[in-house]
Design a protein around this motif. Structure first.
Motif: not given
Length: 424
Positions: A21-23, A95-99
């Motif tokens: 993920c990006g985060s 683990g959150a997505p960017d979008v």
């Protein structure tokens, strides 16, 4: 919108996706030294596996071709799991997505929690005035814009034209006619008239609106689901089951409903444009012309169906905001929406797309657009997405005879007043 559909992840699992993920990953600022977009954008898509996901994945690959230094990590997350998975990941910071493809009711909740990046003034909101007003409404919270509308939808009656012809009946326009038509279908063909999904309260809303009711009144901060109209609506759906006009279930509602309709065991279901592609895959609809769609039958007070749809939202903790904004704009652009409408019959959120070739002559889009124009908006409050849990519990109890309609409505109202602090 696939409410309650059980989907499966594609190649990547959520655990694996979390590491990309990006985060969390080293995706940088999203631009190379020359100003070109670069890095990783992880996208959680909640579309239906086997019918819709292929089109959305192709679109994401098209973005990569335009921006070869950007790697879009596509993850298909089951719709029923996505809301809580995103909240858990965003809360933990890992683990959150960017979008994320957010159901319209989730957007104000995520925004209220601080999990979404404001999009006003960013490239994500290109040609903002082109969006349908009712589609844009769900993207606003506290005077800021936190998402971009991707698709909009509502619900109608799907019916099997051959069964209707064999039974010599016309499409019902009211609930009373629905009962009469269902009886004739049973007498002439042995088929059940309607499959009423019993494990997802979104399918109850058309009946609630039909009796003049609603879940809440956000303006006056009043719970209304247990007023006389709410009790009447619970009584109506229970009577459909008790009279034999409809069959129902308490589990696996989507699969059971779709299978019964596609195999010709029932003549009607209530569904939306998101179900068209899957429905065409059934034995009864190899000839697509056999599928009929009509407005949801009116109740004693009105005719109405809920407004639904999906938005694309950017995670506030993304480490690749530039590429995430650009990806969001690309996926909600007029060109992308036209492709989605042509291939999946999902309704665009941009006014300009409805006049484009391939969309203007799409029969499904042509039917649902007037339905969407008259659809009933849900209250865009942070708790909207949480109103369905107590409602589905009581709705299912009523349909399966575990609770009386009045008690089901009252228990739902009591649960809402605990959830909505200070509401009447």
């Amino acid at each position: 919108m696939r409410r309650g559909i059980t989907a499966t992840a594609l190649a990547a699992t959520l655990a694996l996706a979390a590491t990309a993920c990006g985060s969390d990953g080293d995706s940088g600022s999203g631009k190379s030294s020359g100003g070109e977009l670069s890095g990783t954008v992880t996208w959680w898509d909640t579309s239906t596996v086997g019918s819709e996901d292929k089109v959305f994945k192709q679109l994401a690959e098209g973005f990569e071709k335009q921006h070869p230094k950007v790697d879009v990590k596509y993850v298909n997350v089951p719709f029923g799991d996505a809301q809580n998975k995103f909240k858990n990941a965003a809360q933990s910071g890992s683990g959150a997505p960017d979008v994320i493809r957010s159901e319209v009711a989730w957007t104000p909740e995520f925004a209220d929690l601080g999990y979404l990046a404001p999009l006003d003034g960013t490239p994500a909101l290109k040609n903002e005035k082109d969006f349908l007003a009712q589609a844009a409404a769900s993207t606003k919270y506290d005077d800021k814009t936190y998402a971009v509308p991707q698709v909009i939808d509502s619900m109608g009656i799907f019916y099997n034209k051959k069964i209707f012809k064999d039974a010599g009946v016309e499409v019902p326009t009211t609930v009373a006619e629905l009962k009469t038509v269902s009886k004739k279908i049973k007498d002439k063909t042995g088929k059940t008239g309607l499959y009423l999904r019993g494990d997802d309260a979104y399918w109850f809303l058309s009946f609630l609106y039909g009796e003049g009711g609603n879940l809440v009144d956000a303006t006056s901060k009043t719970v209304t689901v247990d007023d006389p109209a709410g009790v009447k609506a619970m009584t109506v759906v229970k009577d459909l089951v008790d009279s034999g006009a409809a069959k129902t279930d308490a589990t696996d509602g989507w699969e059971n409903m779709q299978s019964a309709f596609k195999d010709g065991d029932v003549a009607m279901i209530i569904n939306g444009p998101w179900a068209v592609a899957d429905t065409y895959g059934g034995a009864q609809f190899k000839d697509k012309a056999n599928l009929g769609i009509a407005p949801v039958p009116a109740g004693s007070d009105a005719q109405g169906a809920p407004q639904g749809g999906h938005n694309l939202a950017v995670y506030a903790g993304s480490k690749n905001l530039d590429a995430s904004y650009a990806f969001t704009e690309y996926m909600t652009s007029a060109a992308s929406q036209a492709k989605v409408a042509e291939e999946l019959s999902l309704l665009p959120t941009r006014t300009s797309v409805y006049s484009q070739p391939g969309v203007a002559d799409n029969e499904i889009v042509g039917f649902f657009k007037p339905v969407v124009d008259k659809a009933v908006e849900r209250p865009w409050i942070p708790e909207t997405g949480s109103l369905f849990a107590p409602l589905v519990t009581e709705y299912t109890k009523v349909l399966t005879g575990q609770s009386a309609p009045a008690k089901g409505a009252q228990d739902t109202g009591d649960a809402y007043r605990k959830l909505l602090k200070g509401w009447k």
